[in-house]
Design an enzyme around this catalytic site. Structure first.
Site, PDB file in Angstrom:
ATOM      1  N   HIS A  14      60.697  44.848  40.319  1.00 13.58           N
ATOM      2  CA  HIS A  14      60.063  44.820  39.118  1.00 13.58           C
ATOM      3  C   HIS A  14      60.980  44.065  37.859  1.00 13.58           C
ATOM      4  CE1 HIS A  14      56.288  46.573  39.915  1.00 13.58           C
ATOM      5  NE2 HIS A  14      56.541  47.888  39.809  1.00 13.58           N
TER       6      HIS A  14
ATOM      7  N   TYR B  28      46.936  37.362  39.468  1.00  7.22           N
ATOM      8  CA  TYR B  28      45.838  38.440  40.005  1.00  7.22           C
ATOM      9  C   TYR B  28      44.528  37.633  40.021  1.00  7.22           C
ATOM     10  CZ  TYR B  28      43.577  43.036  39.714  1.00  7.22           C
ATOM     11  OH  TYR B  28      42.792  43.992  39.811  1.00  7.22           O
TER      12      TYR B  28
ATOM     13  N   LYS C  25      40.380  50.305  38.999  1.00  9.19           N
ATOM     14  CA  LYS C  25      38.982  49.387  38.767  1.00  9.19           C
ATOM     15  C   LYS C  25      39.265  48.139  39.421  1.00  9.19           C
ATOM     16  CE  LYS C  25      36.892  50.798  34.587  1.00  9.19           C
ATOM     17  NZ  LYS C  25      36.113  50.348  33.216  1.00  9.19           N
ATOM     18  N   GLY C  26      40.197  47.607  39.642  1.00  6.14           N
ATOM     19  CA  GLY C  26      40.530  46.445  40.444  1.00  6.14           C
ATOM     20  C   GLY C  26      39.782  45.248  39.749  1.00  6.14           C
TER      21      GLY C  26
ATOM     22  N   ARG D   4      49.412  38.662  35.866  1.00  4.02           N
ATOM     23  CA  ARG D   4      48.028  38.964  35.429  1.00  4.02           C
ATOM     24  C   ARG D   4      48.088  38.947  33.929  1.00  4.02           C
ATOM     25  NH1 ARG D   4      45.800  45.072  36.841  1.00  4.02           N
ATOM     26  NH2 ARG D   4      43.446  44.534  36.781  1.00  4.02           N
TER      27      ARG D   4
ATOM     28  N   LYS E 104      51.833  46.681  37.232  1.00  9.11           N
ATOM     29  CA  LYS E 104      50.607  46.789  36.986  1.00  9.11           C
ATOM     30  C   LYS E 104      49.886  45.489  37.194  1.00  9.11           C
ATOM     31  CE  LYS E 104      49.520  50.290  37.211  1.00  9.11           C
ATOM     32  NZ  LYS E 104      49.919  50.893  38.491  1.00  9.11           N
ATOM     33  N   SER E 105      50.505  44.530  37.688  1.00 11.00           N
ATOM     34  CA  SER E 105      50.173  43.023  37.929  1.00 11.00           C
ATOM     35  C   SER E 105      49.493  42.754  39.281  1.00 11.00           C
ATOM     36  CB  SER E 105      51.103  42.134  37.634  1.00 11.00           C
ATOM     37  OG  SER E 105      51.598  42.091  36.359  1.00 11.00           O
ATOM     38  N   GLY E 106      49.764  43.953  40.415  1.00  6.90           N
ATOM     39  CA  GLY E 106      49.068  43.289  41.651  1.00  6.90           C
ATOM     40  C   GLY E 106      50.000  43.654  42.683  1.00  6.90           C
ATOM     41  N   THR E 107      51.055  44.345  42.271  1.00  8.08           N
ATOM     42  CA  THR E 107      52.224  44.648  43.551  1.00  8.08           C
ATOM     43  C   THR E 107      51.694  45.471  44.572  1.00  8.08           C
ATOM     44  OG1 THR E 107      53.310  45.418  41.431  1.00  8.08           O
ATOM     45  CG2 THR E 107      54.569  45.526  43.427  1.00  8.08           C
TER      46      THR E 107
ATOM     47  N   TRP F 118      48.953  45.485  45.627  1.00 13.92           N
ATOM     48  CA  TRP F 118      48.189  44.479  46.423  1.00 13.92           C
ATOM     49  C   TRP F 118      48.543  43.714  47.385  1.00 13.92           C
ATOM     50  CZ3 TRP F 118      43.898  41.083  43.281  1.00 13.92           C
ATOM     51  CH2 TRP F 118      42.877  40.578  43.931  1.00 13.92           C
TER      52      TRP F 118
ATOM     53  N   SER G 258      45.779  48.710  32.545  1.00 18.49           N
ATOM     54  CA  SER G 258      45.958  49.454  33.494  1.00 18.49           C
ATOM     55  C   SER G 258      47.223  50.359  33.457  1.00 18.49           C
ATOM     56  CB  SER G 258      46.331  48.199  34.882  1.00 18.49           C
ATOM     57  OG  SER G 258      46.613  49.029  35.792  1.00 18.49           O
TER      58      SER G 258
HETATM   59  P1  A3P Z   1      43.666  48.367  37.629  1.00 20.45           P
HETATM   60  O1  A3P Z   1      44.307  49.708  37.144  1.00 20.45           O
HETATM   61  O2  A3P Z   1      43.154  47.616  36.442  1.00 20.45           O
HETATM   62  O3  A3P Z   1      42.542  48.980  38.305  1.00 20.45           O
HETATM   63  P2  A3P Z   1      50.352  47.529  40.615  1.00 20.45           P
HETATM   64  O4  A3P Z   1      50.493  47.491  42.195  1.00 20.45           O
HETATM   65  O5  A3P Z   1      51.104  46.273  40.126  1.00 20.45           O
HETATM   66  O6  A3P Z   1      51.198  48.733  39.939  1.00 20.45           O
HETATM   67  O7  A3P Z   1      49.086  47.024  39.908  1.00 20.45           O
HETATM   68  C1  A3P Z   1      47.942  48.036  40.000  1.00 20.45           C
HETATM   69  C2  A3P Z   1      46.602  47.294  39.770  1.00 20.45           C
HETATM   70  O8  A3P Z   1      46.327  46.503  40.779  1.00 20.45           O
HETATM   71  C3  A3P Z   1      45.622  48.282  39.424  1.00 20.45           C
HETATM   72  O9  A3P Z   1      44.824  47.689  38.563  1.00 20.45           O
HETATM   73  C4  A3P Z   1      45.116  48.279  40.685  1.00 20.45           C
HETATM   74  O10 A3P Z   1      43.609  48.705  40.848  1.00 20.45           O
HETATM   75  C5  A3P Z   1      45.155  46.640  41.090  1.00 20.45           C
HETATM   76  N1  A3P Z   1      44.747  46.559  42.608  1.00 20.45           N
HETATM   77  C6  A3P Z   1      45.412  47.086  43.584  1.00 20.45           C
HETATM   78  N2  A3P Z   1      44.943  46.441  44.887  1.00 20.45           N
HETATM   79  C7  A3P Z   1      44.009  45.952  44.433  1.00 20.45           C
HETATM   80  C8  A3P Z   1      43.178  44.979  45.214  1.00 20.45           C
HETATM   81  N3  A3P Z   1      42.902  44.916  46.541  1.00 20.45           N
HETATM   82  N4  A3P Z   1      42.245  44.320  44.320  1.00 20.45           N
HETATM   83  C9  A3P Z   1      42.297  44.285  43.153  1.00 20.45           C
HETATM   84  N5  A3P Z   1      42.720  44.959  42.448  1.00 20.45           N
HETATM   85  C10 A3P Z   1      43.990  45.781  42.973  1.00 20.45           C
END
Ligand code: A3P
Length: 286
Positions: free
Chosen positions: A100, A185, A250-251, A122, A45-48, A50, A130
């Site tokens: 992870h 993040y 929500k991002g 993050r 949940k840290s931006g994987t 992304w 998240s």
């Molecule tokens: P939220 O639940 O706060 O929206 P992971 O991929 O490590 O599981 O992390 C998921 C988190 O990254 C989610 O956060 C997701 O919305 C956010 N995320 C994924 N793509 C993103 C982007 N392009 N910009 C911002 N946040 C993003």
């Protein structure tokens, strides 16, 4: 479903029994890295996801073919997840992987070969927020239950891949830091173009400003949310029920303020202060 039913304890941390079966973890233990492999390492949940969009675009010089045709878990597969579709040894170089794992869980070949790693961090209060939603929508995890219970589980590391604190500290204390890029993040949210540019420099992939701009634009939350290869929309509802919470939810930075009560935030801060007291790294959220 309970921890005993869904999780397996491996090297002291909970793994998902369905996605990370013991024989696959053994395979990962013996996995042979190549020097030009690229690893995206994160606490969940840290931006994987992304980063699974950014890195392939950087490596392809901005060509969107792979992010438009391959789901994120195929273009940048998780090393700890057993896949029926991929033979990792047959992937052409440079291979891109996600993990992870905490640093001290990485296999022997990793410390010998020292492939490049991008470690994404993050704010743990946003990771918690998240995760709370994610654990409520993914059938392979233990449902979070009441928020206060999940808060204790999260802070005690009784969640998949263990404690956020142990994870971040393990990677920050890695022995050979020159092959690791640390990024947050929050930095990516603040300036995505600059982040893409730094990532491309670290990966020794020179890109002109226009390409960096195009990649950053593609990787904006609103655009990634529309990419069916990155938004998990192909995963059946019995596995991920996105009517409960979307994967790309929500991002934003700071959503914890909408989630935690004042007392919960205070408790979180106290645990954070204690667990991170010896950490010198300057986080953007501190
Ligand atoms: P939220 O639940 O706060 O929206 P992971 O991929 O490590 O599981 O992390 C998921 C988190 O990254 C989610 O956060 C997701 O919305 C956010 N995320 C994924 N793509 C993103 C982007 N392009 N910009 C911002 N946040 C993003």
């Amino acid at each position: 479903m309970t921890e005993a039913e869904l999780y397996t304890l491996y090297k002291g941390v909970y793994m998902l029994s369905s996605l990370h079966p013991p024989d696959h973890l053994k395979y990962y233990e013996e996995f042979c890295f190549r020097p030009d492999d690229i690893i995206i390492a994160t606490y969940p949940k840290s931006g994987t996801t992304w980063m699974q969009e950014i890195v392939p675009l950087v490596m392809s010089g901005g060509d969107p073919a792979s992010v438009e045709t391959l789901p994120n878990w195929q273009r940048v597969p998780w090393l700890e997840v057993q896949s029926a579709e991929l033979i990792l040894e047959q992937m052409p170089s440079p291979r891109m992987f996600a993990t992870h794992y905490q640093y001290n869980m990485m296999p022997t070949s990793f410390s010998e070969v020292k492939p490049k790693v991008i470690y994404v961090m993050r704010n743990p209060k946003d990771v918690f927020t998240s995760a709370f939603h994610y654990y409520g929508m993914a059938s392979f995890t233990v449902p979070p239950g009441p928020q206060s219970d999940f808060l204790h589980k999260f802070l005690d590391g009784k969640v998949m891949f263990g404690s956020w604190f142990d994870h971040v500290k393990s990677w920050l204390n890695a022995e050979d830091k020159e092959h690791i890029m640390y990024i947050s993040y929050e930095e990516m949210k603040m300036d995505l173009k600059d982040s893409v540019s730094r990532i491309s420099q670290f990966l020794e992939k020179s890109l002109d400003t226009e390409v960096v701009g195009k990649i950053a634009n593609r990787c904006l939350f609103k655009n990634m949310k529309k990419n069916s290869m990155s938004n998990y929309s192909s995963v059946p509802r019995e596995i991920m029920d996105q009517t409960k919470s979307e994967f790309l939810r929500k991002g934003i930075v700071g959503d914890w303020k909408n989630q935690l009560s004042a007392a919960e935030a205070e408790y979180f801060n106290a645990v954070y202060k204690d667990k991170m007291k010896d950490v010198k790294y300057k986080f953007v959220w501190d």
